[in-house]
Design a protein around this motif. Structure first.
Motif, PDB file in Angstrom:
ATOM      1  N   ARG A 204      11.411  46.692  16.395  1.00 28.09           N
ATOM      2  CA  ARG A 204      10.270  46.144  17.122  1.00 28.09           C
ATOM      3  C   ARG A 204      10.426  44.646  17.277  1.00 28.09           C
ATOM      4  N   THR A 205       9.656  44.086  18.205  1.00 25.93           N
ATOM      5  CA  THR A 205       9.678  42.660  18.472  1.00 25.93           C
ATOM      6  C   THR A 205       8.382  42.022  17.998  1.00 25.93           C
ATOM      7  N   TYR A 206       8.508  40.934  17.235  1.00 22.81           N
ATOM      8  CA  TYR A 206       7.345  40.217  16.704  1.00 22.81           C
ATOM      9  C   TYR A 206       7.423  38.756  17.163  1.00 22.81           C
ATOM     10  N   ARG A 207       6.310  38.225  17.631  1.00 24.80           N
ATOM     11  CA  ARG A 207       6.231  36.809  17.975  1.00 24.80           C
ATOM     12  C   ARG A 207       6.105  36.017  16.664  1.00 24.80           C
ATOM     13  N   VAL A 208       7.038  35.097  16.417  1.00 27.79           N
ATOM     14  CA  VAL A 208       7.094  34.440  15.116  1.00 27.79           C
ATOM     15  C   VAL A 208       5.836  33.619  14.854  1.00 27.79           C
ATOM     16  N   ASN A 209       5.280  32.978  15.878  1.00 29.50           N
ATOM     17  CA  ASN A 209       4.108  32.140  15.613  1.00 29.50           C
ATOM     18  C   ASN A 209       2.828  32.953  15.445  1.00 29.50           C
ATOM     19  N   GLN A 210       2.925  34.278  15.540  1.00 34.13           N
ATOM     20  CA  GLN A 210       1.785  35.141  15.247  1.00 34.13           C
ATOM     21  C   GLN A 210       1.845  35.705  13.825  1.00 34.13           C
ATOM     22  N   ILE A 211       2.854  35.279  13.056  1.00 36.21           N
ATOM     23  CA  ILE A 211       2.921  35.640  11.639  1.00 36.21           C
ATOM     24  C   ILE A 211       1.944  34.741  10.881  1.00 36.21           C
ATOM     25  N   LEU A 212       0.955  35.356  10.251  1.00 39.26           N
ATOM     26  CA  LEU A 212      -0.093  34.608   9.559  1.00 39.26           C
ATOM     27  C   LEU A 212       0.277  34.291   8.123  1.00 39.26           C
ATOM     28  N   ASP A 213       1.055  35.162   7.526  1.00 37.53           N
ATOM     29  CA  ASP A 213       1.472  34.963   6.138  1.00 37.53           C
ATOM     30  C   ASP A 213       2.788  35.697   5.942  1.00 37.53           C
ATOM     31  N   LEU A 214       3.600  35.201   5.038  1.00 38.91           N
ATOM     32  CA  LEU A 214       4.936  35.776   4.870  1.00 38.91           C
ATOM     33  C   LEU A 214       5.375  35.675   3.424  1.00 38.91           C
ATOM     34  N   THR A 215       5.962  36.761   2.932  1.00 36.81           N
ATOM     35  CA  THR A 215       6.559  36.774   1.594  1.00 36.81           C
ATOM     36  C   THR A 215       7.968  37.316   1.706  1.00 36.81           C
ATOM     37  N   VAL A 216       8.937  36.547   1.213  1.00 39.49           N
ATOM     38  CA  VAL A 216      10.325  36.999   1.190  1.00 39.49           C
ATOM     39  C   VAL A 216      10.536  37.756  -0.113  1.00 39.49           C
ATOM     40  N   LEU A 217      10.838  39.030  -0.013  1.00 39.22           N
ATOM     41  CA  LEU A 217      11.007  39.862  -1.203  1.00 39.22           C
ATOM     42  C   LEU A 217      12.417  39.722  -1.773  1.00 39.22           C
ATOM     43  N   ASP A 218      12.564  40.081  -3.038  1.00 37.91           N
ATOM     44  CA  ASP A 218      13.892  40.053  -3.655  1.00 37.91           C
ATOM     45  C   ASP A 218      14.776  41.174  -3.113  1.00 37.91           C
ATOM     46  N   GLU A 219      14.165  42.196  -2.588  1.00 39.45           N
ATOM     47  CA  GLU A 219      14.894  43.370  -2.112  1.00 39.45           C
ATOM     48  C   GLU A 219      15.761  43.009  -0.900  1.00 39.45           C
ATOM     49  N   ARG A 220      17.001  43.444  -0.931  1.00 37.75           N
ATOM     50  CA  ARG A 220      17.908  43.279   0.202  1.00 37.75           C
ATOM     51  C   ARG A 220      18.068  44.618   0.927  1.00 37.75           C
TER      52      ARG A 220
END
Length: 332
Positions: A204-220
């Motif tokens: 899917r395609t997501y507009r980056v500036n519409q991301i309100l919050d983000l967490t980078v997980l340890d999972e690869r």
């Protein structure tokens, strides 16, 4: 021309090792006789080159020889510098890296090419966003880019157009695309075989500036054999195919036609050219153009003011008439 061909031959031998005269001729698109002359010229210039006769023969550089030539023509060096957009690189968190790479490239170029490449910055400036926007700004672009590179799973809170507008997703980021100053993330639902946001497994395609919050997980995650350019080309094609769902019949004044290319899409302009009839005594023409929706079409046609008249559909004409009355009342 010959100097460029000699450089190409030298680089071919450096990259591929032993090549026959016929192979070199095919690569350089010249005759075998020309290759013989070129090899003699390289040898006379001091290049450690030798040739062997026979079925297993061919031309070869002396073992251990490495050319310091980049093989870049003036045009190629200039084009390479033009591909570096410092703005987008900085937004991705790669500004310093891009600048360092550019300095190294300049240092590796011969003096004349270095002078010409440096002159590009004085004569050309690339500005990707449109006139009415500076492009997207997002605090999450750099971490998204890092997650794409490191193949880390992301948990995001995302705002979309349809209800419910704010949703949470756990995704595997495959790539980032910059389109007309806007950044897009291409990603799939996390965990192989898991259903996507709307019940499928597709990216899917997501507009980056519409991301309100983000967490980078340890999972690869294991990135699949994913063709980002191919996906994006299909995405753009599907977007354009579904963009126009209806048509409108309009009249355009000569002034309206002159402003058309500045204010309307290429598809609308092409439709006017294709379907427009002969001008009436006042210079107006009638044409059939594609529209997205009544609301969107109303906004678009209002840009042309009194230089356009919508003949149909009737409800679109009524919307514009009501807006015109409201404007007249407001300013009357």
């Amino acid at each position: 021309m010959r100097a460029s061909r000699l450089l190409s031959a030298l680089l071919l031998l450096s990259a591929r090792g032993r090549l026959t005269a016929r192979q070199l001729a095919d690569e350089l698109e010249v005759s075998v006789r020309t290759v013989y002359r070129d090899m003699a010229a390289l040898h006379a210039a001091g290049i450690p080159l030798y040739g062997d006769a026979g079925p297993a023969g061919g031309y070869q550089l002396l073992a251990g020889y490495r050319t310091r030539l980049t093989g870049l023509t003036a045009g190629e060096a200039e084009a390479l510098f033009l591909t570096g957009l410092p703005g987008p690189a900085a937004e991705l968190g790669l500004g310093a890296v891009a600048a360092a790479a550019q300095l190294k490239l300049q240092a590796a170029l011969p003096a004349e090419l270095r002078r010409r490449a440096a002159g590009l910055f004085e004569r050309f400036h690339l500005d990707a966003p449109g006139w009415y926007s500076d492009g997207d700004r997002s605090a999450f672009l750099a971490p998204v880019a890092a997650a794409v590179w490191e193949q880390r799973v992301l948990r995001i809170r995302y705002r979309r157009w349809r209800a419910p507008t704010d949703v949470e997703r756990t995704i595997e980021p495959y790539g980032i695309v910059l389109k007309a100053g806007r950044w897009y993330l291409v990603a799939a639902a996390a965990r192989a075989g898991a259903a996507g946001p709307d019940g499928d497994e597709a990216a899917r395609t997501y507009r980056v500036n519409q991301i309100l919050d983000l967490t980078v997980l340890d999972e690869r995650f294991e990135r699949p054999d994913f063709d980002l350019a191919g996906y994006w080309a299909g995405h753009v094609a599907r977007f354009r195919a579904g963009l126009y769902r209806d048509e409108a019949v309009i009249r355009l004044s000569p002034a309206g036609r002159r402003r058309l290319t500045e204010l309307m899409s290429a598809d609308v302009c092409a439709a006017v050219t294709r379907t427009g009839g002969p001008p009436d005594p006042d210079g107006w023409i009638t044409a059939t153009v594609p529209i997205e929706s009544r609301i969107h079409a109303e906004t678009e046609f209002l840009k042309l003011g009194a230089e356009v008249e919508v003949l149909g559909p009737a409800d679109l004409r009524d919307r514009l008439a009501a807006t015109a009355r409201a404007l007249a009342a407001r300013y009357g």
